[in-house]
Design an enzyme around this catalytic site. Structure first.
Site, PDB file in Angstrom:
ATOM      1  N   ARG A 199      -4.719 -12.865  14.731  1.00 48.34           N
ATOM      2  CA  ARG A 199      -3.213 -13.748  14.355  1.00 48.34           C
ATOM      3  C   ARG A 199      -3.576 -15.116  15.310  1.00 48.34           C
ATOM      4  NH1 ARG A 199       1.043  -8.660  14.672  1.00 48.34           N
ATOM      5  NH2 ARG A 199       1.050  -8.154  12.581  1.00 48.34           N
ATOM      6  N   GLU A 229      -9.673  -8.689   7.669  1.00 48.06           N
ATOM      7  CA  GLU A 229      -8.967  -8.046   6.645  1.00 48.06           C
ATOM      8  C   GLU A 229      -9.932  -7.107   5.815  1.00 48.06           C
ATOM      9  OE1 GLU A 229      -5.924  -8.417   5.443  1.00 48.06           O
ATOM     10  OE2 GLU A 229      -5.307  -9.933   6.936  1.00 48.06           O
ATOM     11  N   GLN A 265      -7.707   0.545   5.032  1.00 44.17           N
ATOM     12  CA  GLN A 265      -7.834   1.961   5.134  1.00 44.17           C
ATOM     13  C   GLN A 265      -8.455   2.417   6.409  1.00 44.17           C
ATOM     14  OE1 GLN A 265     -10.370   2.845   1.711  1.00 44.17           O
ATOM     15  NE2 GLN A 265      -8.636   3.496   0.543  1.00 44.17           N
ATOM     16  N   LEU A 290     -17.408   2.349  11.597  1.00 43.61           N
ATOM     17  CA  LEU A 290     -16.234   2.054  11.189  1.00 43.61           C
ATOM     18  C   LEU A 290     -15.937   2.639   9.670  1.00 43.61           C
ATOM     19  CD1 LEU A 290     -14.073   0.301  11.763  1.00 43.61           C
ATOM     20  CD2 LEU A 290     -15.014  -1.638  10.595  1.00 43.61           C
ATOM     21  N   TYR A 350      -5.087  -8.305  -2.879  1.00 43.17           N
ATOM     22  CA  TYR A 350      -4.517  -8.586  -1.535  1.00 43.17           C
ATOM     23  C   TYR A 350      -5.239  -9.372  -0.517  1.00 43.17           C
ATOM     24  CZ  TYR A 350      -3.672  -7.287   3.237  1.00 43.17           C
ATOM     25  OH  TYR A 350      -3.616  -7.704   4.576  1.00 43.17           O
ATOM     26  N   ASP A 403      -0.382  -5.068   0.140  1.00 36.73           N
ATOM     27  CA  ASP A 403      -1.166  -3.961   0.785  1.00 36.73           C
ATOM     28  C   ASP A 403       0.014  -2.637   0.807  1.00 36.73           C
ATOM     29  OD1 ASP A 403       0.341  -3.979   3.006  1.00 36.73           O
ATOM     30  OD2 ASP A 403      -1.220  -4.141   4.281  1.00 36.73           O
ATOM     31  N   CYS A 410       8.673   0.971   9.143  1.00 41.30           N
ATOM     32  CA  CYS A 410       8.865   1.645   7.746  1.00 41.30           C
ATOM     33  C   CYS A 410       7.520   2.397   7.487  1.00 41.30           C
ATOM     34  CB  CYS A 410       9.197   0.525   6.912  1.00 41.30           C
ATOM     35  SG  CYS A 410       9.920   1.168   5.121  1.00 41.30           S
ATOM     36  N   CYS A 426      14.392   4.390  10.705  1.00 39.66           N
ATOM     37  CA  CYS A 426      15.543   3.592  10.182  1.00 39.66           C
ATOM     38  C   CYS A 426      16.558   3.343  11.332  1.00 39.66           C
ATOM     39  CB  CYS A 426      16.128   4.301   9.289  1.00 39.66           C
ATOM     40  SG  CYS A 426      15.207   5.003   7.679  1.00 39.66           S
TER      41      CYS A 426
END
Length: 277
Positions: A39, A51, A56, A94, A134, A152, A208, A215
């Site tokens: 980022r 990415e 996964q 990985l 994606y 995704d 989420c 929530c």
């Protein structure tokens, strides 16, 4: 007689609803986002590496691999010139090794056919080895700050719960609908889209979540179509638990009463000093 297909569900997001959702989501992201190395850059090569690694795979596992891989292959040309075994060795541990092979093939293609320039548009990105819808949206948005949607697993879960709780996100038609929702939610500018897409992914990763949605700390519960359903389910579960507890208490009371009724009478002992007949 052929069965009639059910009419399509209208999943249009009203502009006011989209604006309110974005405002709450972006404010939350500014306060709670993680400080992740990918980022902090707009380098398309570094974004692409991150990415592909994150597919996964959990962020905590990717962090060390990401740094080590870039130390070994700091740009497309160093990766393109590397022997396949060297690339696989850098990826070892990985998993999902097709990602490494695709990344190596992509580097060779871009350096020989495209002057070392990774495309900025999703359509052109999708023509590269190992790049799906994606990843194309992610590179366009995160590296070039294009106004591009992305969906995704985390984003699909958020959009499905908030806007389309009865949609099946893993079906072809369901996923297509979620992409349409994602496009409706895009901000006007590419720069704000960078924040928006990162925030959607972060909400799905931290709040989420798949198994237990949190929530109670979610910033968009007031927008969420699933939240009232979860509340109703929680109330019903609590009511059932109370009913079961009452039934168990009544059954225990009845059992105790029955046990007392069936018990033989207790004999009283003779009084000391009483005369015998």
């Amino acid at each position: 007689m052929a069965k009639r297909r059910p009419p399509p569900i209208d999943l249009t997001v009203a502009p006011d609803a989209a604006t309110a959702f974005r405002r709450r989501l972006h404010a939350w992201f500014k306060k709670h986002s993680r400080d992740l190395p990918w980022r902090q850059t707009r380098d398309p090569y570094r974004i692409l590496v991150s990415e592909l690694m994150l597919q996964q795979t959990q962020v905590s596992r990717v962090l060390d691999f990401y740094r080590r891989f870039l130390d070994r292959f700091p740009d497309l040309y160093s990766l393109a010139d590397a022997r396949p075994k060297k690339v696989m060795d850098a990826w070892e541990g990985l998993g999902y090794y097709a990602r490494a092979r695709n990344l190596h093939a992509l580097a060779k293609h871009v350096t020989t056919e495209q002057d070392g320039v990774i495309p900025s548009e999703p359509i052109a990105l999708r023509a590269l080895p190992g790049v799906g819808a994606y990843t194309a949206g992610a590179v366009a948005s995160f590296a070039y700050e294009k106004r591009a949607a992305l969906v995704d697993t985390n984003v699909a879960r958020v959009l499905q719960r908030v806007f389309a709780p009865h949609l099946h996100p893993k079906s072809g038609p369901g996923l297509k609908q979620l992409w349409l929702i994602a496009e409706q939610l895009l901000p006007r500018t590419g720069k704000t889209t960078w924040t928006h897409n990162q925030a959607l992914m972060e909400l799905g990763a931290l709040v989420c979540t798949a198994r237990v949605p949190r929530c109670g700390i979610c910033p968009v519960t007031s927008d969420c179509a699933t939240f009232p359903l979860l509340e109703a389910a929680a109330v019903l579960a609590a009511a059932n638990a109370d009913a079961n507890a009452d039934a168990n208490a009544d059954a225990n009371a009845d059992a105790n009463a029955a046990a007392k009724a069936d018990a033989p009478p207790t004999r009283k002992g003779k009084r000391r000093g009483a005369a015998t007949v």
